[in-house]
Design an enzyme around this catalytic site. Structure first.
Site, short mmCIF file in Angstrom:
data_model
loop_
_atom_site.label_atom_id
_atom_site.label_comp_id
_atom_site.label_asym_id
_atom_site.label_seq_id
_atom_site.Cartn_x
_atom_site.Cartn_y
_atom_site.Cartn_z
N LYS A 143 0.80 -1.03 0.07
CA LYS A 143 -0.02 -0.05 -0.02
C LYS A 143 1.05 1.39 0.11
O LYS A 143 1.29 1.67 1.08
CB LYS A 143 -0.95 0.08 1.33
CG LYS A 143 -2.14 0.63 1.23
CD LYS A 143 -2.04 1.89 0.68
CE LYS A 143 -1.89 2.91 1.79
NZ LYS A 143 -1.93 4.41 1.36
N GLU A 156 7.83 1.86 12.08
CA GLU A 156 9.02 2.97 12.17
C GLU A 156 8.47 4.32 11.95
O GLU A 156 7.87 4.56 10.77
CB GLU A 156 9.72 2.49 10.93
CG GLU A 156 10.82 1.45 11.03
CD GLU A 156 11.72 1.25 12.41
OE1 GLU A 156 11.91 2.42 13.09
OE2 GLU A 156 12.07 0.25 12.94
N CYS A 190 12.17 11.57 8.36
CA CYS A 190 11.95 11.23 9.86
C CYS A 190 13.10 11.52 10.58
O CYS A 190 12.88 11.74 12.03
CB CYS A 190 11.68 9.71 9.82
SG CYS A 190 13.00 8.63 9.09
N GLU A 245 7.08 16.40 16.64
CA GLU A 245 7.59 16.48 15.26
C GLU A 245 6.83 17.29 14.42
O GLU A 245 5.55 17.46 14.33
CB GLU A 245 7.08 15.09 14.79
CG GLU A 245 8.00 14.80 13.29
CD GLU A 245 7.65 13.50 12.73
OE1 GLU A 245 6.65 13.15 12.52
OE2 GLU A 245 8.55 12.96 12.24
P1 NAD Z 1 1.33 8.65 7.32
O1 NAD Z 1 1.35 7.97 8.80
O2 NAD Z 1 0.43 9.68 7.15
O3 NAD Z 1 1.19 7.84 6.14
C1 NAD Z 1 1.97 6.47 6.00
C2 NAD Z 1 1.19 5.55 5.17
O4 NAD Z 1 0.22 5.05 6.02
C3 NAD Z 1 0.54 5.96 3.86
O5 NAD Z 1 0.62 4.80 3.02
C4 NAD Z 1 -0.99 6.12 4.55
O6 NAD Z 1 -2.00 6.07 3.37
C5 NAD Z 1 -1.02 5.08 5.20
N1 NAD Z 1 -2.17 4.90 6.40
C6 NAD Z 1 -2.81 6.34 6.81
N2 NAD Z 1 -3.68 5.86 8.20
C7 NAD Z 1 -3.63 4.53 8.11
C8 NAD Z 1 -4.35 3.80 9.02
N3 NAD Z 1 -5.22 4.25 9.98
N4 NAD Z 1 -3.84 2.29 9.05
C9 NAD Z 1 -2.74 1.95 7.97
N5 NAD Z 1 -2.28 2.87 7.18
C10 NAD Z 1 -2.53 4.08 7.09
O7 NAD Z 1 2.78 9.31 7.29
P2 NAD Z 1 3.44 10.23 5.97
O8 NAD Z 1 2.73 11.62 6.11
O9 NAD Z 1 3.31 9.61 4.76
O10 NAD Z 1 4.90 10.30 6.18
C11 NAD Z 1 5.44 11.07 7.36
C12 NAD Z 1 6.00 10.43 8.63
O11 NAD Z 1 6.40 9.33 8.25
C13 NAD Z 1 6.51 11.19 9.45
O12 NAD Z 1 5.89 11.21 10.90
C14 NAD Z 1 7.88 10.64 9.24
O13 NAD Z 1 8.70 10.81 10.62
C15 NAD Z 1 7.82 9.22 9.38
N6 NAD Z 1 8.69 8.48 8.89
C16 NAD Z 1 9.38 7.65 9.37
C17 NAD Z 1 10.48 6.81 9.18
C18 NAD Z 1 11.12 5.92 10.12
O14 NAD Z 1 12.19 5.27 9.22
N7 NAD Z 1 11.06 6.06 11.23
C19 NAD Z 1 11.02 7.05 7.76
C20 NAD Z 1 10.16 7.97 6.91
C21 NAD Z 1 9.00 8.62 7.51
#
Ligand code: NAD
Length: 493
Positions: free
Chosen positions: A186, A258, A292, A393
């Site tokens: 996804k 993560e 992140c 964040e």
């Molecule tokens: P997000 O959590 O909004 O979305 C991530 C994914 O989850 C997307 O594919 C989204 O459609 C899906 N999603 C949304 N709601 C969901 C639910 N209820 N159940 C399952 N899936 C769901 O994150 P984003 O805005 O795409 O990315 C930014 C965030 O990701 C920041 O907080 C960043 O710190 C974090 N991040 C962490 C790492 C790491 O390795 N720790 C790396 C990159 C980004």
């Protein structure tokens, strides 16, 4: 939402993305779609993808279940050859993928090129893992042979964010496939085209239908998590999303999260200030602060505070904002308009809390930036350690300086957040660096290096609210533990 029949005429036909289920390219069952616009120019639709419904996600899991029986019996050579072939396909398309990533994710071309060219390396690395799924034998009083083998887990759900749309997904999908699992992927709704391009390479490399399925949309992630046939979820994204996934996964299903961070850079009085300023600027403004591991808290010894702020301000103001494919641009747009509004709110709140804006602080909307989501590198000082800017964040190019007095105070303040992803210290003292490395609450620690960046073969991840703390299972030598389950056999004669 628009139906495929009424696509905006600015969409290039091969940028109409479909779900990939059991080897078929499919629209959503109810025909719903969503658009992704170029964050540097919102007038341009970069991709259109299906907004998947429950029936679509269920069909993808059906396909993955059906394909699992044969794929778990596939030989290591077959798995390795397919992963290697997909790597070669991606290598051949690196320039094209980088250009599309600039348009869809908003990265500067150099960053997009870097990601497109290192993604195939993940596939090569995990191709080799298909041969290294080794068990063990155990001396036993009961029976001549006791041994363990590694089985695939089953259907793995891969849910990824938009900020590393190829790299992040590839380092989850590749080990899952190498271990003999089937996958439902996804991608982020911000980068459906990138997700599709990755899956397309696997399909062209000869991966059998149903082994890797892709469902797009805003609701598909939660639907995938809710399907109990999905044995494991590997997720990277925001902490709030991770919490809801963690709550939904019950006993017997494994989950790897993560998540976000509030990553500190500590600068001690003995640091090389020019080098420290570069560490702070790279940590804070790479990818427009949308990493992140990006730094948000700069904890500086008061003796060198003003001198460091001045150096970081100069580096912040030297950034050239613009669309990522323009020559000379060093900072691209934020992912969407909502992110710009978040930066405005964060700065407003910080000022209300007593912080001072040193540079930046307002969206850039002039000239070529008018139709994009541009916010400049922003430095604030006099930020209180318990203010929202210090604790939450931001995921954008807004950083706050806090004054500290020595390492004890720096450690106490740096650890006083709910996150624990990445942390850096700038110092010339080996003993201070060692103590920081031992006592900072973070999954990754850098000494005189930016908080951002990763080695594709070293563990990567966080503790506390930055994840499940299982980053030894995300990258590095024990990554295959997440994608395999152990079976112990007592063999009688
Ligand atoms: P997000 O959590 O909004 O979305 C991530 C994914 O989850 C997307 O594919 C989204 O459609 C899906 N999603 C949304 N709601 C969901 C639910 N209820 N159940 C399952 N899936 C769901 O994150 P984003 O805005 O795409 O990315 C930014 C965030 O990701 C920041 O907080 C960043 O710190 C974090 N991040 C962490 C790492 C790491 O390795 N720790 C790396 C990159 C980004």
């Amino acid at each position: 939402m628009s139906s495929p029949a009424t696509l905006p005429d600015r969409v290039v036909p091969d940028r109409v993305v479909r779900n990939r289920i059991g080897g078929d390219l499919l629209d959503a069952s109810d025909g719903a779609t969503f658009e992704r616009r170029n964050p540097a120019n919102r007038a341009v639709v970069v991709s259109v993808a299906p907004e998947s419904a429950a029936a679509d996600v269920a069909a993808a899991v059906d396909a993955a279940e059906q394909a699992a029986v044969a794929w778990r019996r596939s030989t290591p050579t077959r798995r390795a050859e397919i992963l290697s072939a997909a790597a070669r396909i991606l290598d051949g398309r690196a320039a094209e993928l980088a250009a599309e990533m600039v348009a869809e994710a908003g990265k500067p071309l150099a960053d997009a090129t870097n990601e497109a060219s290192r993604t195939p390396r993940n596939l090569e690395l995990y191709a080799g893992e298909a041969y290294r799924l080794t068990g063990a034998t155990f001396p036993s009083d009961d029976t001549p042979l006791v041994y363990s083998v590694l089985d695939p887990v089953g259907v793995v759900g891969v849910i990824t964010p938009w900020n590393f749309p190829l790299n992040m997904a590839s380092r989850k999908i590749a080990p899952a496939l190498a271990a003999g699992n089937t996958v439902v992927f996804k991608p982020s709704p911000m980068t459906p085209l990138m997700g599709d391009r990755l899956a397309e390479a696997f399909a062209e490399a000869g991966l059998p239908p149903g082994v890797l399925n892709v469902v797009h949309g805003f609701a598909a992630g939660a639907l995938l998590v809710a399907d109990e046939r999905v044995a494991a979820i590997t997720f990277t994204g925001a902490t709030a999303t991770g919490r809801s996934i963690h709550a939904a996964m019950g006993l017997g299903r494994r989950v790897q999260l993560e998540l976000g961070g509030k990553n500190p850079v500590v600068v001690l009085a003995d640091a090389d200030l020019d080098a420290a300023a570069t560490v702070v600027a790279r940590s804070s403004f790479s990818l427009s602060g949308q990493a992140c591991t990006g730094a948000g808290r700069i904890l500086v010894d008061e003796v060198v505070h003003d001198a460091l702020v001045e150096r970081v301000r100069a580096l912040a103001e030297a950034h050239v904002l613009g669309p990522g494919d323009r020559p000379g641009v060093t900072q691209g747009p934020l992912v969407d308009e909502r992110a710009v509004r978040t930066m405005v709110d964060v700065v407003q709140q910080a000022r209300a809390d007593g912080a001072t804006v040193v540079c930046g602080g307002e969206p850039r909307t002039g000239g070529a930036l008018a139709a994009g989501n541009f916010f400049p590198p922003t430095v604030l000082t006099d930020v209180g350690p318990h203010s929202p800017l210090a604790q939450r964040e931001v995921f954008g190019p807004v950083i706050g300086f806090e004054r500290i007095n020595g390492l004890d105070e720096a450690l106490a303040s740096a650890n006083d957040v709910e996150y624990g992803l990445s942390a850096a210290i700038c110092t010339r003292s080996i003993s201070a660096a060692q103590r920081f490395a031992a006592e900072i609450q973070a999954g990754m620690v850098r000494v005189n290096r930016p908080t951002v960046g990763a080695a594709f073969n070293a563990p990567f991840g966080g503790i506390k609210q930055s994840g499940t703390g299982m980053h030894r299972e995300q990258l590095g030598p024990t990554v295959m533990d997440f994608y395999t389950q152990l079976r112990t056999v007592w063999m009688g004669s």
